[in-house]
Design a protein around this motif. Sequence first.
Motif, PDB file in Angstrom:
ATOM      1  N   ALA A  33      48.678-111.444 -44.715  1.00  0.00           N
ATOM      2  CA  ALA A  33      47.570-111.174 -45.631  1.00  0.00           C
ATOM      3  C   ALA A  33      46.246-111.322 -44.879  1.00  0.00           C
ATOM      4  O   ALA A  33      46.171-112.045 -43.889  1.00  0.00           O
ATOM      5  CB  ALA A  33      47.615-112.155 -46.810  1.00  0.00           C
ATOM      6  N   PRO A  34      45.202-110.630 -45.329  1.00  0.00           N
ATOM      7  CA  PRO A  34      43.904-110.741 -44.643  1.00  0.00           C
ATOM      8  C   PRO A  34      43.422-112.178 -44.487  1.00  0.00           C
ATOM      9  O   PRO A  34      42.839-112.544 -43.460  1.00  0.00           O
ATOM     10  CB  PRO A  34      42.966-109.924 -45.534  1.00  0.00           C
ATOM     11  CG  PRO A  34      43.866-108.922 -46.190  1.00  0.00           C
ATOM     12  CD  PRO A  34      45.164-109.637 -46.411  1.00  0.00           C
ATOM     13  N   THR A  35      43.647-113.006 -45.521  1.00  0.00           N
ATOM     14  CA  THR A  35      43.204-114.399 -45.407  1.00  0.00           C
ATOM     15  C   THR A  35      43.974-115.134 -44.321  1.00  0.00           C
ATOM     16  O   THR A  35      43.406-116.000 -43.628  1.00  0.00           O
ATOM     17  CB  THR A  35      43.379-115.126 -46.752  1.00  0.00           C
ATOM     18  OG1 THR A  35      44.750-114.987 -47.189  1.00  0.00           O
ATOM     19  CG2 THR A  35      42.444-114.547 -47.809  1.00  0.00           C
ATOM     20  N   GLU A  36      45.249-114.799 -44.148  1.00  0.00           N
ATOM     21  CA  GLU A  36      46.049-115.443 -43.101  1.00  0.00           C
ATOM     22  C   GLU A  36      45.602-114.980 -41.722  1.00  0.00           C
ATOM     23  O   GLU A  36      45.567-115.767 -40.768  1.00  0.00           O
ATOM     24  CB  GLU A  36      47.532-115.125 -43.312  1.00  0.00           C
ATOM     25  CG  GLU A  36      48.116-115.735 -44.576  1.00  0.00           C
ATOM     26  CD  GLU A  36      49.557-115.328 -44.794  1.00  0.00           C
ATOM     27  OE1 GLU A  36      50.414-116.214 -44.909  1.00  0.00           O
ATOM     28  OE2 GLU A  36      49.822-114.101 -44.823  1.00  0.00           O
ATOM     29  N   VAL A  37      45.230-113.681 -41.605  1.00  0.00           N
ATOM     30  CA  VAL A  37      44.721-113.171 -40.332  1.00  0.00           C
ATOM     31  C   VAL A  37      43.428-113.886 -39.959  1.00  0.00           C
ATOM     32  O   VAL A  37      43.233-114.316 -38.815  1.00  0.00           O
ATOM     33  CB  VAL A  37      44.482-111.647 -40.412  1.00  0.00           C
ATOM     34  CG1 VAL A  37      43.792-111.152 -39.149  1.00  0.00           C
ATOM     35  CG2 VAL A  37      45.802-110.915 -40.626  1.00  0.00           C
ATOM     36  N   ALA A  38      42.533-114.035 -40.946  1.00  0.00           N
ATOM     37  CA  ALA A  38      41.266-114.716 -40.684  1.00  0.00           C
ATOM     38  C   ALA A  38      41.499-116.160 -40.277  1.00  0.00           C
ATOM     39  O   ALA A  38      40.857-116.671 -39.340  1.00  0.00           O
ATOM     40  CB  ALA A  38      40.376-114.653 -41.926  1.00  0.00           C
ATOM     41  N   GLY A  39      42.434-116.847 -40.948  1.00  0.00           N
ATOM     42  CA  GLY A  39      42.733-118.229 -40.600  1.00  0.00           C
ATOM     43  C   GLY A  39      43.288-118.351 -39.193  1.00  0.00           C
ATOM     44  O   GLY A  39      42.925-119.270 -38.445  1.00  0.00           O
ATOM     45  N   LEU A  40      44.168-117.405 -38.815  1.00  0.00           N
ATOM     46  CA  LEU A  40      44.746-117.409 -37.474  1.00  0.00           C
ATOM     47  C   LEU A  40      43.657-117.237 -36.414  1.00  0.00           C
ATOM     48  O   LEU A  40      43.604-117.974 -35.419  1.00  0.00           O
ATOM     49  CB  LEU A  40      45.780-116.286 -37.365  1.00  0.00           C
ATOM     50  CG  LEU A  40      46.383-116.061 -35.970  1.00  0.00           C
ATOM     51  CD1 LEU A  40      47.335-117.193 -35.616  1.00  0.00           C
ATOM     52  CD2 LEU A  40      47.105-114.714 -35.899  1.00  0.00           C
ATOM     53  N   LEU A  41      42.788-116.248 -36.627  1.00  0.00           N
ATOM     54  CA  LEU A  41      41.725-115.986 -35.656  1.00  0.00           C
ATOM     55  C   LEU A  41      40.762-117.159 -35.549  1.00  0.00           C
ATOM     56  O   LEU A  41      40.309-117.510 -34.450  1.00  0.00           O
ATOM     57  CB  LEU A  41      40.972-114.720 -36.030  1.00  0.00           C
ATOM     58  CG  LEU A  41      41.704-113.403 -35.795  1.00  0.00           C
ATOM     59  CD1 LEU A  41      40.871-112.221 -36.261  1.00  0.00           C
ATOM     60  CD2 LEU A  41      42.069-113.239 -34.313  1.00  0.00           C
ATOM     61  N   ASN A  42      40.425-117.769 -36.684  1.00  0.00           N
ATOM     62  CA  ASN A  42      39.501-118.897 -36.641  1.00  0.00           C
ATOM     63  C   ASN A  42      40.058-120.042 -35.801  1.00  0.00           C
ATOM     64  O   ASN A  42      39.334-120.653 -35.000  1.00  0.00           O
ATOM     65  CB  ASN A  42      39.194-119.395 -38.057  1.00  0.00           C
ATOM     66  CG  ASN A  42      38.255-118.471 -38.800  1.00  0.00           C
ATOM     67  OD1 ASN A  42      37.505-117.712 -38.201  1.00  0.00           O
ATOM     68  ND2 ASN A  42      38.296-118.523 -40.136  1.00  0.00           N
ATOM     69  N   GLU A  43      41.334-120.338 -35.964  1.00  0.00           N
ATOM     70  CA  GLU A  43      41.947-121.414 -35.172  1.00  0.00           C
ATOM     71  C   GLU A  43      41.986-121.048 -33.687  1.00  0.00           C
ATOM     72  O   GLU A  43      41.653-121.862 -32.819  1.00  0.00           O
ATOM     73  CB  GLU A  43      43.364-121.705 -35.683  1.00  0.00           C
ATOM     74  CG  GLU A  43      43.404-122.375 -37.040  1.00  0.00           C
ATOM     75  CD  GLU A  43      44.817-122.855 -37.387  1.00  0.00           C
ATOM     76  OE1 GLU A  43      45.277-123.835 -36.783  1.00  0.00           O
ATOM     77  OE2 GLU A  43      45.456-122.208 -38.241  1.00  0.00           O
ATOM     78  N   TYR A  44      42.371-119.800 -33.405  1.00  0.00           N
ATOM     79  CA  TYR A  44      42.469-119.363 -32.004  1.00  0.00           C
ATOM     80  C   TYR A  44      41.089-119.347 -31.339  1.00  0.00           C
ATOM     81  O   TYR A  44      40.916-119.841 -30.223  1.00  0.00           O
ATOM     82  CB  TYR A  44      43.115-117.975 -31.958  1.00  0.00           C
ATOM     83  CG  TYR A  44      42.935-117.256 -30.649  1.00  0.00           C
ATOM     84  CD1 TYR A  44      43.408-117.794 -29.457  1.00  0.00           C
ATOM     85  CD2 TYR A  44      42.262-116.024 -30.595  1.00  0.00           C
ATOM     86  CE1 TYR A  44      43.228-117.128 -28.248  1.00  0.00           C
ATOM     87  CE2 TYR A  44      42.082-115.358 -29.404  1.00  0.00           C
ATOM     88  CZ  TYR A  44      42.567-115.912 -28.237  1.00  0.00           C
ATOM     89  OH  TYR A  44      42.383-115.260 -27.048  1.00  0.00           O
ATOM     90  N   PHE A  45      40.100-118.772 -32.031  1.00  0.00           N
ATOM     91  CA  PHE A  45      38.761-118.711 -31.449  1.00  0.00           C
ATOM     92  C   PHE A  45      38.189-120.107 -31.219  1.00  0.00           C
ATOM     93  O   PHE A  45      37.479-120.345 -30.235  1.00  0.00           O
ATOM     94  CB  PHE A  45      37.822-117.911 -32.355  1.00  0.00           C
ATOM     95  CG  PHE A  45      38.090-116.428 -32.356  1.00  0.00           C
ATOM     96  CD1 PHE A  45      38.653-115.806 -31.252  1.00  0.00           C
ATOM     97  CD2 PHE A  45      37.774-115.654 -33.468  1.00  0.00           C
ATOM     98  CE1 PHE A  45      38.898-114.430 -31.253  1.00  0.00           C
ATOM     99  CE2 PHE A  45      38.011-114.284 -33.468  1.00  0.00           C
ATOM    100  CZ  PHE A  45      38.575-113.672 -32.358  1.00  0.00           C
TER     101      PHE A  45
END
Length: 527
Positions: A354-366
């Motif tokens: 889901a878009p929210t999961e993608v955003a959460g993944l990127l935030n942690e990685y970044f």
Amino acid sequence: MLYFEFDDQGVTRRVPLRDGTTIGRATDNEVLLADFSVSRHHARVEGDEGGSLRIVDLESTNGIKIGGEFVTEAVLAPGTVLDVGSFRLTVVEGTGDVGSEESATFLRPLDEFKREYGLELDRETERTQGGEGTRVLAVLAEVSKTLLEVEELSPVLEKVMDLIFGHLAVDRGFILLDDGTGTPQLELFRSRQTVEGEPPPVPLSRTILDTVMRDKVAVLTHDAQADVRFESRKSIRIHQIRSAMCVPLWHRDRVIGVIYVDSPLHVGSFSASDLDLLTALANSAAVAIEQARLREKIRREQEVRRRLERYHSPAVIDAVLSGPSGVAPEATLCEATVLFADIVGFTPRCERLAPTEVAGLLNEYFSLAVDAVFAFGGTLDKFIGDAVMAFFGAPLPQPDHAERAVRAAIALRQALVAWNRRRALEGLDQVEVRLALNTGPVIVGEIGSQTRVDYTVLGNAVNVAARLEELVAQPGEIILGERTHASVAYLFPTEHRGNFRLKGLSRETAAYRLKVEEMSGPSGSVG
């Protein structure tokens, strides 16, 4: 030397006689007689080869009388009395020494003022000074209270001008501040008369300005054109400076500008007590101006810090702000090491999240990537989709930028290992990242359009780093370009991965893999 001596609104005036001295109602006359009984250009003094002076009527309406008789021309000598309209001018001899009662200009040294109106002023001093001392102290109290309530520079200047016009009978006021060039620039102009458009040129001669700032004196002139020190100055004549005061804005022992006020159509408008009042006000104003400037500087630095925090580590920000010149606004050429880190298989992953999961993944990685970059003094360039681009060696020179970049890559890889352990405990899949580094000359600085700029790096070294990450690096690998490898080979175990023909490059590029598995313990740190 011969002078015209006359009474003007209760003030005895003396104006030196010279060939070309004019008498009239217009402000361009050396002898200004502000009354409609006098023509705009009433008469002129003319000299002859023998050195004598004579008065010549310029076809005035009411003429000139000497001894009760109208004359069109007459020789001037000590004792000659002229009736010009409602004024009576007497020719007298005198020295015109500056500082005497006959002088048109009064200079007040700041040291003298501070001794008389210093902070140590006690009741006995106030009693002996009488009403003028009380007046100055009362205004100082009002000024201090008013100016301390204002924080920004522009409102401070407006308040200063309010106080000037409220306590002194001035027609115009100018505040000039030193911007570091040594020549004060006009910051604020005000007139009792409505003035449309641009403010007029400051009617302040360079002679008076230099005197005030260099000698730290306050100047009161009943008519600068009648002062023997200024009479040869063309700017005095051009500006038609009459009744005026100019005082330094002095903070501690430094002059930061001047306040100039005048009444261009009247002579003898100001008194010595007016000069003391303006001087006292200027001192308080200078303190408020310096405080406002300091607050503006702090606000600018805070804004710069917020802007820099998007790109640089706290250590780099502190160094930039404390340095003599800071980050150069224009792009410059330097050598740097560029790092690219990209998530493997990000596009297919997005299809099932889901878009929210993608955003959460990127935030942690970044967050992991930025922490690793900043830990070794690197600069975050940008996020490109799921990729991170960073560089080392700018904006501050770092001779060991290649080593810093490699250690940051190792730190990111270790952080990813720990992150994947946590993800496994949560039942989430693993995240693999490809990393590549390359060293070379780059253009670094703010690059973009008039409406948007980015602090970034450009150059072939950047393109090579991107190609190495995209085409050579495998999941979990850290790939080094030729020059990066040459700089750190003695510090880290590596292996040659081969020579590659990268897209857009005319020659093959050697690539090296960092053998992270042979490295034991923490990655260490770079001071």
